[in-house]
Motif scaffolding. Structure first.
Motif, PDB file in Angstrom:
ATOM      1  N   CYS A   1      32.245 -72.848  33.785  1.00  0.00           N
ATOM      2  CA  CYS A   1      30.846 -72.919  33.364  1.00  0.00           C
ATOM      3  C   CYS A   1      30.449 -71.660  32.605  1.00  0.00           C
ATOM      4  CB  CYS A   1      29.927 -73.027  34.578  1.00  0.00           C
ATOM      5  SG  CYS A   1      30.359 -74.292  35.748  1.00  0.00           S
TER       6      CYS A   1
ATOM      7  N   LEU B   1      25.389 -74.350  40.135  1.00  0.00           N
ATOM      8  CA  LEU B   1      24.613 -74.914  41.236  1.00  0.00           C
ATOM      9  C   LEU B   1      24.671 -76.438  41.248  1.00  0.00           C
ATOM     10  CD1 LEU B   1      21.581 -72.468  41.170  1.00  0.00           C
ATOM     11  CD2 LEU B   1      23.522 -72.487  42.756  1.00  0.00           C
ATOM     12  N   GLN B   2      24.815 -77.067  40.087  1.00  0.00           N
ATOM     13  CA  GLN B   2      24.990 -78.525  40.042  1.00  0.00           C
ATOM     14  C   GLN B   2      26.305 -78.922  40.711  1.00  0.00           C
ATOM     15  OE1 GLN B   2      24.724 -79.537  35.893  1.00  0.00           O
ATOM     16  NE2 GLN B   2      22.518 -79.925  36.006  1.00  0.00           N
ATOM     17  N   TYR B   3      27.376 -78.190  40.403  1.00  0.00           N
ATOM     18  CA  TYR B   3      28.668 -78.486  41.020  1.00  0.00           C
ATOM     19  C   TYR B   3      28.636 -78.240  42.518  1.00  0.00           C
ATOM     20  CZ  TYR B   3      31.071 -78.995  36.529  1.00  0.00           C
ATOM     21  OH  TYR B   3      31.485 -79.416  35.293  1.00  0.00           O
TER      22      TYR B   3
ATOM     23  N   ALA C   1      23.083 -72.239  36.442  1.00  0.00           N
ATOM     24  CA  ALA C   1      22.504 -73.552  36.734  1.00  0.00           C
ATOM     25  C   ALA C   1      23.596 -74.619  36.833  1.00  0.00           C
ATOM     26  CB  ALA C   1      21.490 -73.931  35.666  1.00  0.00           C
ATOM     27  N   LYS C   2      24.577 -74.547  35.962  1.00  0.00           N
ATOM     28  CA  LYS C   2      25.675 -75.521  35.990  1.00  0.00           C
ATOM     29  C   LYS C   2      26.498 -75.344  37.272  1.00  0.00           C
ATOM     30  CE  LYS C   2      27.809 -78.866  33.951  1.00  0.00           C
ATOM     31  NZ  LYS C   2      27.166 -80.173  33.866  1.00  0.00           N
TER      32      LYS C   2
ATOM     33  N   ASP D   1      26.367 -78.521  44.653  1.00  0.00           N
ATOM     34  CA  ASP D   1      25.687 -79.564  45.424  1.00  0.00           C
ATOM     35  C   ASP D   1      26.648 -80.647  45.905  1.00  0.00           C
ATOM     36  OD1 ASP D   1      23.207 -78.395  45.290  1.00  0.00           O
ATOM     37  OD2 ASP D   1      22.545 -79.554  43.547  1.00  0.00           O
ATOM     38  N   ASN D   2      27.775 -80.809  45.216  1.00  0.00           N
ATOM     39  CA  ASN D   2      28.727 -81.871  45.561  1.00  0.00           C
ATOM     40  C   ASN D   2      29.851 -81.417  46.487  1.00  0.00           C
ATOM     41  OD1 ASN D   2      27.391 -83.691  43.791  1.00  0.00           O
ATOM     42  ND2 ASN D   2      28.437 -82.734  42.069  1.00  0.00           N
TER      43      ASN D   2
END
Length: 182
Positions: A32, A39-41, A36-37, A43-44
């Protein structure tokens, strides 16, 4: 294995770090440019390691660390002068200029640490204290009495209900006791 996320403000730096880790036999889950990107990952995934620089395109490493769950470790690759006085909890520093051996061995150390922590969590969840055992036994006894079940059938029923509801065995036993005692 832990998920490894490489995040640097310049794509070529991120790709170079990823290449070094992949050549060492590690699987890099994401590359990344922004926090922010990352933090998107995150979450999973339940845990992992974020390898990053001091400043990202949208935030500094300290802001990213605060937003990460505690199950994620951070490897900061930056000049020691950027670390201020002390690194935050969950952050390991690696000084520039970076050496391939240092990078690989530090990531391996973080992976081993996370694996030990996963095993500890698993052991803690497996062991029930006496009060929890008593609760499960009471629920089984109530099921056996009210539904004419054997002990094995009552236990299997508790296990299946636990899996179906997504709760642990103790919580399921508590729910059954509450429902059947009304």
């Amino acid at each position: 294995m832990s998920h490894i996320i490489v995040v640097f403000p310049r794509r070529d730096n991120a790709v170079n770090i990823r290449s070094v880790l992949v050549r060492a036999g590690m699987e890099v889950s994401a590359v990344c440019l922004t926090g922010a990107k990352v933090l998107q990952y995150v979450d999973n995934w339940s845990d992992g390691i974020v390898v990053c620089g001091y400043r990202l395109q949208d935030m500094q490493y300290t802001e990213l660390r605060e937003a990460l769950p505690f199950s994620f470790d951070m490897l900061l690759v930056a000049p020691p002068s950027k670390w201020m006085d002390e690194l935050p909890e969950g952050v390991v520093g690696l000084p520039l200029p970076i050496k391939v051996y240092d990078l690989v061995s530090t990531v391996e150390m973080l992976q081993q640490s996370q694996e030990r922590e996963r095993k500890k969590r698993k052991e803690r969840s497996r062991k029930r204290n006496d009060a929890e055992k008593k609760l499960v036994d009471q629920a089984k006894a109530l099921l056996m009495e009210r539904n004419n079940m054997s002990e094995d059938e009552a236990h299997r029923y508790l296990q299946k209900s636990s899996m179906d509801s997504g709760t642990n065995l103790t919580e399921t036993a508590q729910m059954i006791l509450t429902i059947l005692n009304e």
